[in-house]
Design a protein around this motif. Structure first.
Motif, mmCIF file in Angstrom:
data_model
loop_
_atom_site.group_PDB
_atom_site.id
_atom_site.type_symbol
_atom_site.label_atom_id
_atom_site.label_comp_id
_atom_site.label_asym_id
_atom_site.label_seq_id
_atom_site.Cartn_x
_atom_site.Cartn_y
_atom_site.Cartn_z
ATOM 1 N N THR A 1 93.706 89.013 32.504
ATOM 2 C CA THR A 1 93.344 90.385 32.868
ATOM 3 C C THR A 1 93.341 90.560 34.381
ATOM 4 O O THR A 1 93.333 89.580 35.136
ATOM 5 N N ALA A 2 93.311 91.818 34.798
ATOM 6 C CA ALA A 2 93.229 92.118 36.231
ATOM 7 C C ALA A 2 91.969 91.489 36.811
ATOM 8 O O ALA A 2 91.959 90.980 37.924
ATOM 9 N N ARG A 3 90.908 91.488 36.011
ATOM 10 C CA ARG A 3 89.645 90.913 36.488
ATOM 11 C C ARG A 3 89.765 89.399 36.694
ATOM 12 O O ARG A 3 89.184 88.855 37.624
ATOM 13 N N ALA B 1 83.176 86.976 27.869
ATOM 14 C CA ALA B 1 82.644 86.757 29.210
ATOM 15 C C ALA B 1 82.846 85.318 29.656
ATOM 16 O O ALA B 1 82.938 85.023 30.831
ATOM 17 N N PHE B 2 82.939 84.431 28.660
ATOM 18 C CA PHE B 2 83.100 83.014 29.009
ATOM 19 C C PHE B 2 84.548 82.603 29.166
ATOM 20 O O PHE B 2 84.843 81.529 29.642
ATOM 21 N N LEU B 3 85.449 83.440 28.680
ATOM 22 C CA LEU B 3 86.850 83.026 28.658
ATOM 23 C C LEU B 3 87.612 83.533 29.881
ATOM 24 O O LEU B 3 88.763 83.903 29.796
ATOM 25 N N VAL B 4 86.960 83.535 31.016
ATOM 26 C CA VAL B 4 87.588 84.088 32.214
ATOM 27 C C VAL B 4 88.484 83.044 32.874
ATOM 28 O O VAL B 4 88.595 81.915 32.419
ATOM 29 N N ALA B 5 89.084 83.475 33.976
ATOM 30 C CA ALA B 5 89.988 82.595 34.708
ATOM 31 C C ALA B 5 89.297 81.297 35.074
ATOM 32 O O ALA B 5 88.137 81.275 35.462
ATOM 33 N N GLY B 6 90.022 80.210 34.922
ATOM 34 C CA GLY B 6 89.480 78.923 35.311
ATOM 35 C C GLY B 6 88.448 78.394 34.345
ATOM 36 O O GLY B 6 87.844 77.355 34.572
ATOM 37 N N ALA C 1 89.822 84.924 40.381
ATOM 38 C CA ALA C 1 90.504 83.762 40.947
ATOM 39 C C ALA C 1 90.611 83.897 42.457
ATOM 40 O O ALA C 1 90.381 82.929 43.195
ATOM 41 N N ALA C 2 90.940 85.093 42.927
ATOM 42 C CA ALA C 2 91.073 85.306 44.367
ATOM 43 C C ALA C 2 89.724 85.090 45.054
ATOM 44 O O ALA C 2 89.637 84.440 46.094
ATOM 45 N N ARG C 3 88.664 85.598 44.430
ATOM 46 C CA ARG C 3 87.327 85.430 45.016
ATOM 47 C C ARG C 3 86.927 83.966 45.060
ATOM 48 O O ARG C 3 86.239 83.518 45.958
ATOM 49 N N GLU C 4 87.371 83.202 44.061
ATOM 50 C CA GLU C 4 86.971 81.791 43.993
ATOM 51 C C GLU C 4 87.884 80.894 44.803
ATOM 52 O O GLU C 4 87.804 79.672 44.717
ATOM 53 N N GLY C 5 88.774 81.494 45.548
ATOM 54 C CA GLY C 5 89.579 80.700 46.474
ATOM 55 C C GLY C 5 90.953 80.343 45.952
ATOM 56 O O GLY C 5 91.653 79.521 46.543
ATOM 57 N N TYR C 6 91.334 80.926 44.831
ATOM 58 C CA TYR C 6 92.669 80.643 44.294
ATOM 59 C C TYR C 6 93.589 81.839 44.522
ATOM 60 O O TYR C 6 94.277 82.298 43.627
ATOM 61 N N GLY C 7 93.553 82.350 45.737
ATOM 62 C CA GLY C 7 94.286 83.563 46.069
ATOM 63 C C GLY C 7 95.730 83.325 46.448
ATOM 64 O O GLY C 7 96.500 84.269 46.570
ATOM 65 N N TYR D 1 95.574 78.672 37.969
ATOM 66 C CA TYR D 1 94.157 78.908 37.665
ATOM 67 C C TYR D 1 93.988 79.888 36.517
ATOM 68 O O TYR D 1 93.079 79.772 35.707
ATOM 69 N N THR D 2 94.875 80.873 36.464
ATOM 70 C CA THR D 2 94.717 81.903 35.435
ATOM 71 C C THR D 2 95.722 81.763 34.295
ATOM 72 O O THR D 2 95.576 82.414 33.274
ATOM 73 N N THR D 3 96.749 80.956 34.466
ATOM 74 C CA THR D 3 97.914 80.823 33.564
ATOM 75 C C THR D 3 98.784 82.073 33.551
ATOM 76 O O THR D 3 99.632 82.227 32.690
ATOM 77 N N MET D 4 98.587 82.972 34.525
ATOM 78 C CA MET D 4 99.452 84.148 34.580
ATOM 79 C C MET D 4 100.899 83.716 34.855
ATOM 80 O O MET D 4 101.152 82.919 35.747
ATOM 81 N N GLY D 5 101.813 84.237 34.073
ATOM 82 C CA GLY D 5 103.219 83.914 34.307
ATOM 83 C C GLY D 5 103.645 82.627 33.647
ATOM 84 O O GLY D 5 104.720 82.122 33.899
ATOM 85 N N MET D 6 102.781 82.060 32.800
ATOM 86 C CA MET D 6 103.154 80.828 32.113
ATOM 87 C C MET D 6 103.535 81.100 30.665
ATOM 88 O O MET D 6 103.635 80.194 29.853
#
Ligand SMILES: [Zn+2]
Lengths: 988, 91
Positions: free
Chosen positions: A514-516, A120-125, A521-527, A535-540
């Protein structure tokens, strides 16, 4: 040794007569030549091959290519250990040793999977949000813990024992990717007369033809592909398997990494491990294929879940069973091909789950449904299938889930060059635009053209177009047609995801995004897509998101409520896949890091036990230490020898430029400060070159050998730059001047002969010249000869502060000359000396060097205003801006000498000068020490320094503070010329 | 990147060194009242988007100074001339 329990009885592209033994996590297994490490592990029933990056979840082999997110291993041991190697790309070889990584203590029982409980703590950002404070936690807690828990493999920490090379290639047409489109393109371009290079990252060329059952011109597609190398070679195509085109740069220049001997345990002596190619191509055909799109569902990362195309590759190409009971799930007709191939391999098909409702249901085919959850730990055990209309769920037992979400053109390389792919609704993917580009052609699946037949036809067309674009006169006609089976079945339809499932749905498997995370990230303004990536490291991940990108964009579009086409996409950058540093360095390491320049006297000096020091590329004499002598002791002895008798020092490395022509004097007058017009024939002068901004650029001598003929010398370090500068002045600023210039640095080898007995020494070698003070006074110069006819150039110049000469002989006579000089100089105590002694003598004499001419000092700053006095109207370079207020400010720091108040106290170069009383802050600094030494002549520590209003402060006592060494001593300000201030000795 | 030297032909980038804007002109005379022109010459540079004339030195080849017209956006090299012929006058 365990059996290859999952190996098929027949089939595959394997050399079954050659079994290969290897070791994985300490256990020995057997595979076949032709296996990858991944297929061999699969044959031996290994399912869990790694632990995920953040959550340490068990992961299995997901692909059969370089976009593999999970099967990263440490290959080899000891100094050859290589972390983060893709098991799907590593070719099996005898004695291969591999280990799983990012797990502790073992991949099966990973204690770090406790991370999952904390997930739960290891989420985006998370990193941005949590690890900000307290500050001290950073070094003690956060860093070590995160490093242990998150991270991939470890470097060996030892020097790499292997060799790497760089190579260059030129061609008319480069074809990147050797699937059906690439092979056809190379073939037709070569037939059209082009010089062609065909690169593919895999061990064998053929691409999808090796993995799928197709037919080309009545032949099995795989046979057609296996024949291709010899067919293409006969056409003159340079076929380069195991070669990854990693970067695409200006002027169609490509970087390609060839894994020359990675498929061997150790490279043979004559071969490098890898080779970095620079390929210059007139035109490139990008035929990099496409990657199958994964499906998103809860637990979609469990070992046993893999791309449907990869499952086909494992059964068809490698003859291994990735599982025994499969669920095949997706949104297109590839499902049925996959199911058929798996069945042929004896794998039971538990269900074909097709998201399209129009499909006819049968005993195993479920229409209008999708897998919504995979359940299992170290292997998937069952899946939940949800009916998309009614929402009904059923559970199906299986150990293999093949996912087919459609195809994503592999646009990485095109993206590197700024080609923007656009969203194609029909293909549900990003497809490069159809353009008639001058430098590239895109062909096959990479262009969004699928199916074997179309890839072959498009490839052949692309090859002819490429040849024409490369300037080849392509004969008219069409490329020979192909008759191939294997129509495109991957066109997606229907839904591809069941939303709202509990548990983790992974978009980026390697980085555990994850999808979540994306929704958060989108909800927190990193859309915005670029923000999302950071913010998520997706694609890195190591595949830069080739596998995850489209799914990530789709999730983001969903959250934002916009079409995917509006989300945009991130840019791929070189390298396409990671390139090892060794390959980038090539042979530029150790002794061969850069060339070494040796003077003509080098061998003699080495024989005499010289210690050398690097000066630019040159190896220069540092000192000639006798047994038991330290550098300081040797230098002190050499100084005394010069000051009392005679010494010789190699000055071959000084830049030497001859300028000849009626207007030579004009150029000299422009580029040197002061007035050199009056320099008479047979005379030398010390002179300064300035930059246009008024700062000293270089110092050296100007000698007028004849009316129209000058020889100028530069410092060793600036030789190249000075030549460039002089050429600029001549070619660009004053192109009408009638003159020529040439660097003669390497043509003449030179020695400085210094000391009160130097005249006596020279008289023993100089043929006819009268060297008496009257006939050859200070700053005289002459072309003469030595040792009965060897041409020589002689100048009476001194840097040491003694009577001294510089004598130059042609390079080829250098060694004989110094041996003769040594012999004849013995009776006068001639002693070789190095840079260390020279450095001491120049400080004693107050002569400036690189540490004073540091680019921030004017002639006046270093006490050489006399060299820049210009009464003339024509401005030399640097004169105009020398008059600026800041450069004539009386507060400027100027050159002074320093004596340690306690003579034995060392003055550290770099120390700040502070008033005797006052604070120790930078604001109060009065200047700094530029060079320091112990003077054997004065028997005390001295230094040169820059001091505010220094000329007025001789006699003042200051503090020289060196906070780095926590040292502070008292120094007395003096004239910078400690030794022979009247310069009587040089004129005797 | 490669440059086509008028003397040596097409050669790789590492044989060349870059100097900068080729359009600046050295003020003809030293006039103490006119340091402004000199400051402009030494320090002030435009940063154009698009075509740019610049000086390159072929130190790894024929030692020619070249005037290269290069597009700063696409990096396309439009022309390479010898600097001495690209500009007349100067003395
Ligand atoms: Zn050239």
């Amino acid at each position: 040794m365990t059996q290859q329990a999952n190996r098929l009885e027949s089939g595959g592209i394997l050399v079954r007569e050659r079994p290969v033994e290897f070791e994985y996590d300490g256990i020995r297994y057997e595979g076949f030549e032709g296996d990858t490490l991944a297929s061999a592990l699969m044959a031996n029933g290994i399912r869990t091959v790694g632990r995920s990056f953040k959550y340490h979840r068990a992961r299995g082999i997901y692909t059969a290519g370089s976009h593999e997110p999970n099967a990263l291993v440490e290959l080899r041991t000891g100094a050859r250990r290589e972390p983060n190697t893709l098991a799907t790309m590593a070719e099996l070889h005898a004695g291969l040793i591999a280990a799983s990584q990012n797990c502790w203590p073992t991949v099966r029982h990973d204690l770090m999977s406790v991370n999952s409980a904390l997930s739960a703590f290891l989420v985006a950002g998370f990193y941005y949000k949590t690890f900000k404070w307290p500050r001290r936690f950073w070094t003690n807690i956060y860093e070590p813990v995160i490093r242990r828990a998150a991270g991939l493999g470890h470097a060996s920490g030892k020097a790499d024992p292997d060799r790497y090379e760089k190579s260059y290639a030129h061609c008319d047409v480069l074809v990147v990717g050797a699937g059906p489109a690439g092979i056809a393109a190379a073939d037709s371009a070569a037939r059209a007369g082009a010089r062609v290079i065909l690169c593919d990252e895999h061990a064998r060329i053929g691409g999808a033809l090796l993995n799928d059952r197709t037919e080309i011109n009545g032949q099995a597609g795989v046979e057609w592909a296996l024949d291709a190398p010899s067919r293409l070679s006969r056409l003159g195509v340079k076929v380069m398997p195991r070669t990854t085109v990693a970067g695409w740069y200006d002027d169609n220049t490509f970087a390609a990494a060839e894994r020359v001997s990675d498929h061997l345990a150790e490279p043979p002596k004559h071969l490098p491990r890898q080779k970095l190619w620079r390929i210059a191509a007139r035109h490139v055909v990008v035929a990099s294929g496409a990657i199958e799109r994964p499906l998103l569902f809860s637990g979609n990362d469990r070992p046993g879940v893999m791309l449907a195309s990869s499952a086909r590759a494992y059964v068809n190409h490698y003859a291994v069973r990735p599982g025994s009971r499969a669920v095949v799930c997706g949104n297109n007709d590839d499902l049925y091909t996959t199911a058929a191939d798996l069945r042929r391999a004896g794998i039971a098909i538990a269900a074909i789950v097709d998201s399209r409702s129009a499909q006819e249901p049968s005993d195993v085919a479920l229409a209008g449904s999708l897998v919504s959850q995979a359940v299992g730990g170290r292997s998937v055990r069952k899946v939940a299938v949800t009916d998309l209309e009614g929402g009904a769920r059923r559970t199906i037992k299986c150990d293999l889930v093949c996912v087919a979400g459609g195809w994503m053109p592999n646009v990485s390389l095109l993206s590197q060059r700024g080609v923007k792919p656009a969203w194609n609704e029909g293909l549900q993917s990003l497809v490069p635009p159809e353009t008639e580009a001058e430098t590239y052609t895109c062909a096959g699946a990479c262009a969004g053209r699928f199916g074997t037949q179309e890839c072959l036809a498009e490839g052949a067309r692309a090859g002819r177009r490429a040849a024409a674009a490369a300037g080849i006169d392509v004969p008219p006609g069409e490329a020979a047609p192909f008759a191939a089976s294997g129509p495109f079945q991957g066109k997606p339809g229907g839904q591809s995801r069941v939303r709202g499932e509990a548990g983790k749905t992974f978009v980026d498997l390697q980085n555990d995004v994850t999808a979540r995370d994306i929704e958060l990230a989108a909800r927190e303004g990193y859309g915005a897509v670029e923000h999302l990536k950071r913010y998520t490291t997706m694609g890195m991940a190591t595949d830069q998101g080739r596998l995850s990108n489209v799914n990530g964009l789709a999730v983001l579009a969903d959250v934002r409520g916009v079409p995917v086409s509006e989300v945009g996409t991130t840019t791929y950058r070189p390298p396409y896949t990671p390139v090892t540093l060794g390959t980038l360095a090539g042979h530029f390491q150790g002794r061969t890091w850069r060339p070494r320049r040796l003077s003509g006297f080098h061998d003699w000096a080495a024989e005499r036990g010289a210690e050398f020091v690097e000066n630019g590329l040159w190896m220069r004499w540092n000192c000639f230490a006798q047994p038991g002598e330290s550098l300081a002791q040797a230098a002190a002895r050499e100084v005394k020898a010069v000051r009392s008798g005679a010494g010789m020092c190699d000055v071959s490395t000084l830049g030497k430029i001859e300028i000849q022509g009626p207007d030579a004097v004009e150029l000299i007058d422009h580029v040197y400060a002061g007035n050199l017009r009056k320099l008479t024939v047979g005379r030398s002068r010390f002179a300064l070159m300035l930059r246009e901004d008024g700062m000293v650029f270089d110092d050296g001598t100007v000698t007028r050998l004849a009316r129209d003929h000058f020889l100028v010398t530069t410092t060793t370090g600036n030789a190249g730059r000075a030549m460039e500068h002089l050429e600029y002045c001549h070619q660009v600023l004053w192109p009408k001047l009638d003159l020529h210039m040439v660097s003669v640095t390497d043509a003449w080898s030179g020695l400085s002969i210094a000391g009160p007995r130097s005249r006596d020494v020279l008289e023993t070698v100089v043929d006819r010249l009268d060297l008496s003070n009257e006939a050859f006074p200070f700053l005289s110069a002459a072309d003469t000869s030595v040792c009965a006819g060897v041409p020589a150039r002689l100048m009476r110049i001194s840097y040491s502060g003694e009577l001294a000469y510089e004598i130059y002989v042609p390079y080829q006579f250098a060694e004989d000359f110094i041996r003769t000089l040594e012999e004849r100089g013995k009776e006068f105590g001639l002693c070789p000396y190095g840079l260390e002694a020279l450095g001491i003598m120049r400080i004693e004499k107050g002569h400036v060097a690189g540490s004073e001419l540091n680019g921030r000092t004017t002639p006046a700053d270093v006490g050489l205003e006399w060299a820049a006095s210009g009464t003339k109207s024509a401005g030399y370079i640097g004169r105009a801006l020398s008059a600026r207020e800041g450069l004539v400010d009386p507060e400027r720091e100027v050159l002074v000498g320093l004596k340690a108040v306690k003579p034995t106290q060392e003055i550290a170069a770099g120390s700040h000068l502070l008033n005797k009383r006052g604070s120790r802050t930078l604001a109060d600094t009065q200047g700094y020490v530029s060079a320091a030494c112990f003077s054997p002549t004065l028997e005390q520590n001295i230094a040169l320094a820059f001091l505010k209003r220094g000329r007025e402060r001789h006699g003042e006592v200051l503090r020289a503070a060196n906070p780095l060494q926590k040292r502070e001593i008292l120094v007395e300000v003096t004239s910078p010329v400690f030794y022979d201030p009247e310069s009587d000795r040089v004129r005797r | 990147m490669r440059l086509t030297c008028p003397i040596c032909g097409t050669r790789p980038l590492e044989e060349f060194t870059y100097r900068g804007d080729a359009s600046v002109r050295r003020p003809p005379d030293f006039n103490p009242k006119n340091t402004g022109a000199w400051v402009d010459y030494v320090y002030m540079r435009d940063n154009p988007k698009g075509p740019h004339k610049e000086h390159w030195f072929h130190g790894g080849g024929c030692s020619s100074w070249l005037t290269v017209e290069r597009d700063t956006v696409s990096h396309e090299v439009r022309s390479v001339k010898l600097a001495r012929s690209a500009r007349s006058g100067g003395r």
